[in-house]
Design a protein around this motif. Structure first.
Motif, PDB file in Angstrom:
ATOM      1  N   LYS A   1       3.602  -7.372  -9.128  1.00 59.35           N
ATOM      2  CA  LYS A   1       4.000  -6.540  -7.992  1.00 59.35           C
ATOM      3  C   LYS A   1       3.187  -5.258  -7.904  1.00 59.35           C
ATOM      4  N   SER A   2       2.134  -5.155  -8.687  1.00 60.51           N
ATOM      5  CA  SER A   2       1.340  -3.927  -8.706  1.00 60.51           C
ATOM      6  C   SER A   2       0.638  -3.665  -7.378  1.00 60.51           C
ATOM      7  N   TYR A   3       0.339  -4.718  -6.611  1.00 61.58           N
ATOM      8  CA  TYR A   3      -0.301  -4.520  -5.307  1.00 61.58           C
ATOM      9  C   TYR A   3       0.554  -3.647  -4.399  1.00 61.58           C
TER      10      TYR A   3
ATOM     11  N   LEU B   1       3.514   1.039  11.480  1.00 61.76           N
ATOM     12  CA  LEU B   1       4.310   0.265  10.523  1.00 61.76           C
ATOM     13  C   LEU B   1       3.563   0.136   9.208  1.00 61.76           C
ATOM     14  N   HIS B   2       4.295   0.144   8.134  1.00 65.98           N
ATOM     15  CA  HIS B   2       3.706  -0.014   6.807  1.00 65.98           C
ATOM     16  C   HIS B   2       4.565  -1.005   6.037  1.00 65.98           C
ATOM     17  N   TYR B   3       4.026  -2.208   5.832  1.00 63.55           N
ATOM     18  CA  TYR B   3       4.778  -3.284   5.196  1.00 63.55           C
ATOM     19  C   TYR B   3       4.837  -3.077   3.696  1.00 63.55           C
ATOM     20  N   ILE B   4       6.022  -3.256   3.137  1.00 62.62           N
ATOM     21  CA  ILE B   4       6.195  -3.142   1.687  1.00 62.62           C
ATOM     22  C   ILE B   4       6.335  -4.534   1.087  1.00 62.62           C
ATOM     23  N   ALA B   5       7.388  -5.265   1.435  1.00 61.18           N
ATOM     24  CA  ALA B   5       7.605  -6.644   1.000  1.00 61.18           C
ATOM     25  C   ALA B   5       8.968  -7.100   1.488  1.00 61.18           C
TER      26      ALA B   5
ATOM     27  N   PHE C   1       8.004   0.739   6.115  1.00 63.74           N
ATOM     28  CA  PHE C   1       8.130   2.162   6.361  1.00 63.74           C
ATOM     29  C   PHE C   1       7.517   2.383   7.737  1.00 63.74           C
ATOM     30  N   ALA C   2       8.057   3.313   8.474  1.00 69.92           N
ATOM     31  CA  ALA C   2       7.348   3.849   9.630  1.00 69.92           C
ATOM     32  C   ALA C   2       6.785   5.163   9.104  1.00 69.92           C
ATOM     33  N   THR C   3       5.735   5.613   9.689  1.00 76.37           N
ATOM     34  CA  THR C   3       5.175   6.861   9.222  1.00 76.37           C
ATOM     35  C   THR C   3       6.298   7.905   9.140  1.00 76.37           C
ATOM     36  N   GLY C   4       6.603   8.366   7.926  1.00 75.25           N
ATOM     37  CA  GLY C   4       7.613   9.391   7.726  1.00 75.25           C
ATOM     38  C   GLY C   4       9.016   8.879   7.490  1.00 75.25           C
ATOM     39  N   GLU C   5       9.264   7.557   7.597  1.00 73.36           N
ATOM     40  CA  GLU C   5      10.636   7.058   7.507  1.00 73.36           C
ATOM     41  C   GLU C   5      10.646   5.584   7.117  1.00 73.36           C
ATOM     42  N   ALA C   6      11.541   5.200   6.211  1.00 73.76           N
ATOM     43  CA  ALA C   6      11.650   3.803   5.793  1.00 73.76           C
ATOM     44  C   ALA C   6      12.688   3.062   6.646  1.00 73.76           C
ATOM     45  N   PHE C   7      12.461   1.724   6.867  1.00 73.77           N
ATOM     46  CA  PHE C   7      13.443   0.875   7.547  1.00 73.77           C
ATOM     47  C   PHE C   7      13.170  -0.573   7.216  1.00 73.77           C
TER      48      PHE C   7
ATOM     49  N   LEU D   1      -0.292   0.028  -3.645  1.00 72.12           N
ATOM     50  CA  LEU D   1      -1.299   0.329  -2.630  1.00 72.12           C
ATOM     51  C   LEU D   1      -0.916  -0.181  -1.250  1.00 72.12           C
ATOM     52  N   ASN D   2       0.051  -1.074  -1.200  1.00 70.89           N
ATOM     53  CA  ASN D   2       0.327  -1.830   0.006  1.00 70.89           C
ATOM     54  C   ASN D   2       1.237  -1.084   0.981  1.00 70.89           C
ATOM     55  N   HIS D   3       0.911   0.162   1.291  1.00 70.34           N
ATOM     56  CA  HIS D   3       1.690   0.855   2.307  1.00 70.34           C
ATOM     57  C   HIS D   3       0.801   1.504   3.363  1.00 70.34           C
ATOM     58  N   GLY D   4      -0.413   0.974   3.507  1.00 76.37           N
ATOM     59  CA  GLY D   4      -1.241   1.363   4.645  1.00 76.37           C
ATOM     60  C   GLY D   4      -0.693   0.675   5.888  1.00 76.37           C
ATOM     61  N   PRO D   5      -1.221   0.983   7.056  1.00 72.14           N
ATOM     62  CA  PRO D   5      -0.636   0.394   8.258  1.00 72.14           C
ATOM     63  C   PRO D   5      -0.794  -1.118   8.289  1.00 72.14           C
ATOM     64  N   THR D   6       0.280  -1.781   8.665  1.00 72.86           N
ATOM     65  CA  THR D   6       0.243  -3.212   8.916  1.00 72.86           C
ATOM     66  C   THR D   6      -0.586  -3.434  10.176  1.00 72.86           C
TER      67      THR D   6
END
Length: 184
Positions: free
Chosen positions: A9-11, A167-171, A176-182, A14-19
């Motif tokens: 799960k280490s990726y 949007l920033h995909y986690i898993a 996350f949206a820029t500034g806020e998680a959902f 880094l994996n919170h750049g924009p989807t």
């Protein structure tokens, strides 16, 4: 204090750049897929990297045409992003099934996705080993545009409308949206 992270799960560190939505077209066919693994690579000429799995319809179209568009969707499109990231384009028009609308691009044959906040139109830089071995595609950016209410003077401005944040995909359907998680 630091905690160990499971290597599998280490990726996610880094994996919170924009989807992105990767759109493609060839021989009268088109497709769109979601991708969390995309990043800038170079400045001059500008280049990006994106991972496109060999089993995807998008990959078939990108290899046939040598082009693609990285579309930057916003929070208002989260459900559609999950949908096009969860179903195959083999035998279905994912634009129609997801409710996303294609728009003509300026410099490539692949469509843009209506409603996105930015677009990077790309021509593939052939790297057969990386494409075959790692599903890694390099694209030279030949046109780029962004919503000028959200991006100006080389910077993002996400102050006004939360639905227009990137949007920033986690898993597992979590963003996350820029500034806020959902989650969707």
């Amino acid at each position: 204090m630091l905690a160990d992270v499971e290597l599998a799960k280490s990726y996610r560190l880094l994996n919170h750049g924009p989807t992105v939505l990767v759109s493609s077209a060839a021989a009268g066919r088109r497709n769109v897929m979601a991708a969390a693994w995309a990043m800038p690579l170079d400045f001059d000429p500008p280049k990006v990297l994106v991972v496109i799995d060999k089993s995807t319809y998008t990959r078939e179209l990108v290899e046939a045409s040598g082009e693609f568009v990285l579309n930057i969707p916003c929070r208002a499109q989260a459900e559609q992003v999950v949908r096009v990231g969860s179903e195959s384009g083999h035998g279905r028009d994912k634009f129609a099934s997801s409710g996303l609308a294609p728009l003509p691009a300026r410099k490539v044959g692949a469509p843009r996705v209506a409603g996105c906040i930015a677009y990077l139109e790309c021509k593939v830089v052939l790297e057969p080993h990386n494409q075959r071995q790692y599903d890694l595609f390099i694209g030279e950016v030949v046109a780029a545009q962004a919503d000028d209410a959200l991006f100006s003077d080389g910077h993002w401005h996400f102050d006004d409308d939360p639905a227009k944040r990137s949007l920033h995909y986690i898993a597992g359907g979590a963003f996350f949206a820029t500034g806020e998680a959902f989650s969707v």
